[in-house]
Design a protein around this motif. Structure first.
Motif, PDB file in Angstrom:
ATOM      1  N   ARG A  87       0.840  -1.197   0.000  1.00 28.71           N
ATOM      2  CA  ARG A  87       0.000   0.000   0.000  1.00 28.71           C
ATOM      3  C   ARG A  87       0.876   1.249   0.000  1.00 28.71           C
ATOM      4  O   ARG A  87       0.573   2.234  -0.670  1.00 28.71           O
ATOM      5  N   TYR A  88       1.981   1.199   0.740  1.00 22.91           N
ATOM      6  CA  TYR A  88       2.952   2.284   0.788  1.00 22.91           C
ATOM      7  C   TYR A  88       4.349   1.679   0.662  1.00 22.91           C
ATOM      8  O   TYR A  88       4.597   0.590   1.177  1.00 22.91           O
ATOM      9  N   LEU A  89       5.243   2.412  -0.027  1.00 16.98           N
ATOM     10  CA  LEU A  89       6.610   1.915  -0.191  1.00 16.98           C
ATOM     11  C   LEU A  89       7.559   3.101  -0.266  1.00 16.98           C
ATOM     12  O   LEU A  89       7.379   3.996  -1.084  1.00 16.98           O
ATOM     13  N   VAL A  90       8.565   3.088   0.602  1.00 18.49           N
ATOM     14  CA  VAL A  90       9.647   4.075   0.555  1.00 18.49           C
ATOM     15  C   VAL A  90      10.922   3.304   0.242  1.00 18.49           C
ATOM     16  O   VAL A  90      11.262   2.351   0.947  1.00 18.49           O
ATOM     17  N   THR A 122       8.451   8.897  -7.912  1.00 24.11           N
ATOM     18  CA  THR A 122       7.581   9.098  -6.762  1.00 24.11           C
ATOM     19  C   THR A 122       6.190   9.502  -7.233  1.00 24.11           C
ATOM     20  O   THR A 122       6.018  10.506  -7.922  1.00 24.11           O
ATOM     21  N   SER A 123       5.187   8.699  -6.869  1.00 21.55           N
ATOM     22  CA  SER A 123       3.824   8.925  -7.336  1.00 21.55           C
ATOM     23  C   SER A 123       2.920   7.856  -6.745  1.00 21.55           C
ATOM     24  O   SER A 123       3.363   6.993  -5.983  1.00 21.55           O
ATOM     25  N   GLN A 124       1.636   7.914  -7.125  1.00 16.92           N
ATOM     26  CA  GLN A 124       0.717   6.825  -6.794  1.00 16.92           C
ATOM     27  C   GLN A 124       0.509   5.987  -8.048  1.00 16.92           C
ATOM     28  O   GLN A 124       0.308   6.535  -9.137  1.00 16.92           O
ATOM     29  N   TYR A 125       0.542   4.672  -7.865  1.00 18.10           N
ATOM     30  CA  TYR A 125       0.337   3.744  -8.978  1.00 18.10           C
ATOM     31  C   TYR A 125      -0.951   2.962  -8.719  1.00 18.10           C
ATOM     32  O   TYR A 125      -1.118   2.311  -7.689  1.00 18.10           O
ATOM     33  N   LEU A 126      -1.863   3.050  -9.685  1.00 18.61           N
ATOM     34  CA  LEU A 126      -3.180   2.439  -9.548  1.00 18.61           C
ATOM     35  C   LEU A 126      -3.353   1.336 -10.577  1.00 18.61           C
ATOM     36  O   LEU A 126      -3.120   1.548 -11.766  1.00 18.61           O
ATOM     37  N   ARG A 161       1.372   3.861  -2.987  1.00 16.44           N
ATOM     38  CA  ARG A 161       2.037   5.181  -2.933  1.00 16.44           C
ATOM     39  C   ARG A 161       3.535   4.934  -2.793  1.00 16.44           C
ATOM     40  O   ARG A 161       3.993   4.438  -1.775  1.00 16.44           O
ATOM     41  N   LEU A 162       4.255   5.285  -3.844  1.00 16.43           N
ATOM     42  CA  LEU A 162       5.692   5.039  -3.924  1.00 16.43           C
ATOM     43  C   LEU A 162       6.455   6.334  -3.676  1.00 16.43           C
ATOM     44  O   LEU A 162       6.163   7.356  -4.306  1.00 16.43           O
TER      45      LEU A 162
END
Lengths: 111, 113
Positions: free
Chosen positions: A9-12, A86-90, A107-108
């Motif tokens: 769901r989230y990735l840093v 960096t962005s959201q991938y859907l 959300r990357l």
């Protein structure tokens, strides 16, 4: 219950790392899509697939790649992540004449 | 390709008010869908409505395909209606042999308590 799942769901992640964003659907849809979007902004189609072993690039140039080995699975891979990624991938799926269904998104953030 | 224009781009409402969002498209379509993106980024499909009128609770949508527009009505708005509303139409000339959906730029709705 039929649905479409995205992980994580989230990735840093650090610059230069290879990442794979997962997308699976249980609805038996033949069409699957990846969109890139900054929250609340335009959606940009980056990849799509009309079926197994069929993948195409969308209208937004992307350094990512996709594969469709199974109907239900459509992973997206970045070989070398950069801050510009960096962005959201859907991820989304549909069948002809049916509504498009989206996953919850990933959300990357690339640091 | 087909052009999709949404209006207004931004809308602020007081809770309980009604609103109408518009989607214009430049060519005939056989597939039009409305989506709501909540503040957490989740996109929910509201309607698949290539023509006619559909209702779902406080939301309804009408597409007049011959005049190339669709309207989304929100009645008795609630704070949970806040977010961005997108319409999308199918363009058979966009991408691959089967075409793909073209999204408008969205209407950002804020409902104040």
């Amino acid at each position: 219950e039929a649905d479409i799942y995205q992980t994580p769901r989230y990735l840093v992640i650090g610059t230069g790392k290879k990442i794979t964003l997962e997308c699976s659907q249980t609805m038996g849809h033949d069409k699957m899509y990846w969109y890139q979007q900054d929250p609340g902004m335009e959606l940009h189609l980056i990849h799509y697939s009309y079926g197994v072993n069929s993948t195409e690039k969308g209208d937004l140039s992307s350094e990512s790649t996709v594969s469709r080995i199974r109907t239900e699975h459509f992973p997206l891979t970045l070989e070398s992540a950069r801050p510009s990624h960096t962005s959201q991938y859907l991820c989304a799926s549909s069948s002809t004449g049916r509504r498009l269904t989206f996953g919850s998104g990933t959300r990357l953030t690339v640091v | 390709g087909i052009q999709v224009e949404q209006s207004p781009p931004d809308l602020i409402l007081q809770e309980g008010a009604n609103s109408t969002l518009r989607c214009n498209f430049s060519d005939s379509v056989n597939n039009l869908q409305w989506f709501h993106q909540n503040p957490w980024g989740q996109l929910i499909n509201l309607f698949y409505i290539p023509s006619g009128t559909k209702q779902n609770g406080r939301l309804s949508a009408t597409t007049v395909a011959t005049e190339r527009y669709s309207l989304l009505y929100i009645s008795s708005s609630q704070t949970t209606d806040s977010g961005v509303y997108f319409c999308a139409v199918h363009d058979r000339n966009y991408g691959g042999s089967q075409g793909n959906l073209i999204f408008g730029k969205g209407t950002k709705l804020s409902v104040k308590p």
